[in-house]
Design an enzyme around this catalytic site. Structure first.
Site, PDB file in Angstrom:
ATOM      1  N   CYS A 321       0.821  -1.208   0.000  1.00 29.96           N
ATOM      2  CA  CYS A 321       0.000   0.000   0.000  1.00 29.96           C
ATOM      3  C   CYS A 321       0.858   1.262   0.000  1.00 29.96           C
ATOM      4  O   CYS A 321       0.342   2.367   0.166  1.00 29.96           O
ATOM      5  CB  CYS A 321      -0.955   0.006   1.191  1.00 29.96           C
ATOM      6  SG  CYS A 321      -0.143  -0.091   2.793  1.00 29.96           S
ATOM      7  N   GLU A 355      -1.583   1.334  -4.830  1.00 31.64           N
ATOM      8  CA  GLU A 355      -1.470  -0.039  -4.322  1.00 31.64           C
ATOM      9  C   GLU A 355      -0.781  -0.857  -5.414  1.00 31.64           C
ATOM     10  O   GLU A 355      -1.129  -0.726  -6.594  1.00 31.64           O
ATOM     11  CB  GLU A 355      -2.853  -0.604  -4.041  1.00 31.64           C
ATOM     12  CG  GLU A 355      -2.865  -1.810  -3.140  1.00 31.64           C
ATOM     13  CD  GLU A 355      -3.254  -1.465  -1.706  1.00 31.64           C
ATOM     14  OE1 GLU A 355      -3.307  -2.407  -0.900  1.00 31.64           O
ATOM     15  OE2 GLU A 355      -3.475  -0.288  -1.404  1.00 31.64           O
TER      16      GLU A 355
END
Length: 363
Positions: A321, A355
């Site tokens: 992330c 991401e």
């Protein structure tokens, strides 16, 4: 998010292209591969939303704030990035609290959790004690809206029925059900999450050995990946997530996963013989033949010791992330592993957030 945001496909595609270029720049020292790109719907993609409640002349409004400014509310009736179900529930819930002082008195925050499967959980947060009067006022609202409803105040949580919703996601043609508890981490963009699961399933491939998973959460990736290996040892530190993951194993009739409540750092210490943990007493680590490690760490990435632990594996499947810490971790591993596959998952449209997923294989 201001209502003036340009939600056009042209604006979305321009931002997605900029994210792709940024990820390619970060991975360029390690690979010439172009990342596979998994786009999001530009609107109604977010399954979770949190609003402050701002009272003006006795009327409570949904409100958000720009970063660093908690004094100037942005009042809203709808949120275009939120799921259609959240947008449908917003005016109905507002009408309910406006009609009942027990629900509106000192209400300061509302949290929505919805699913692609059509379920919803709403948490109402208060600056006052809650009791039977609140339960009596909330019950008909939960029934009318068809939602799970929770009341929170300092040191108190009142649950009308269940404190979770059940999501249903399809990976490689098989449907998996996931309990998603209130307050626990879940992927906010369900459509992109489904892309991530299918990508990871395909990237892992069918293996004859075992999988170690760190940071497994509620078993989001664990369940489908378990069908690609002999067995799985998965770790997670959050009690809420561990309990949800254990329930998900039962709900999906999966029996080749052992789940242990340990942090990645603690498991590293256990595998290195630095510490013994009672939580591992029933696990025979020597029985595992690990070929792949799957990691989905927090934004800080893997610490150096965990990075050295995953270096032992022939295959590393990494969901990130934070592409900056991903690049730092890859740099530490680049003398023994190379990227054989990479992807960008646009979990958070209209932000700079990226991401990413990579597969690293031993050279």
């Amino acid at each position: 998010m201001p209502s003036s945001t340009d939600y056009s496909m042209d604006a979305y595609n321009a931002q997605l292209q900029a994210k792709q270029q940024r990820l390619q720049q970060l991975l360029a020292p390690f690979t010439e591969l172009q990342p596979e790109v998994f786009a999001s719907a530009p609107q109604h993609f977010r399954l979770r939303a949190e609003f402050r409640i701002w009272f003006d002349n006795g009327i409570g409004h949904y409100a958000m704030f720009n970063p660093g400014d908690k004094r100037t509310p942005i009042l809203m009736e709808q949120l275009p990035i939120a799921s259609q179900l959240i947008n449908q529930l917003m005016p109905k819930l507002k009408a309910a609290w406006q009609a009942n002082s027990e629900l509106s008195h000192r209400l300061f925050q509302v949290e929505f959790l919805t699913t692609l499967s059509g379920e919803a959980l709403i948490t109402l947060c208060y600056h006052r004690p809650l009791g039977d009067e609140w339960l009596a006022a909330a019950q008909p609202v939960a029934e009318q809206l068809g939602v799970q409803l929770i009341g929170r105040s300092r040191g108190k949580r009142l649950v009308l029925d269940k404190d979770y919703v059940t999501e249903r996601l399809t990976v490689a043609g098989r449907e998996y059900s996931y309990r998603q508890p209130e307050g626990a981490f879940t992927q906010p963009n369900g459509g992109v999450c489904q892309h991530m699961l299918n990508w990871a399933y395909e990237a892992l491939g069918q293996q004859s050995d075992d999988l170690l998973e760190l940071y497994c959460g509620n078993g989001n990736f664990t369940l489908p990946l378990s069908t690609r290996v002999r067995k799985v040892l998965a770790t997670e530190i959050s009690k809420t997530s561990v309990n949800a993951a254990l329930a998900n194993l039962d709900d999906n009739s999966i029996s080749n996963i052992e789940l242990v409540r340990l942090s990645a750092e603690e498991l590293t210490q256990a595998l290195n013989g630095v510490r013994e943990f009672r939580r591992l007493a029933s696990i025979e680590l020597d029985d595992y033949q690990f070929g792949t490690v799957f990691v989905d760490p927090p934004r800080a990435g893997m610490d150096p010791d965990t990075c050295e632990l995953v270096r032992r594996f022939d295959r590393i499947l990494y969901i990130s992330c934070n592409p900056e810490t991903l690049a730092e971790n890859i740099r530490q591993l680049s003398d023994t592993h190379r990227i054989t596959r990479c992807a960008l998952f646009d979990q958070f449209p209209w932000t700079e957030h990226i991401e990413a997923g990579v597969v690293l294989e031993r050279v």
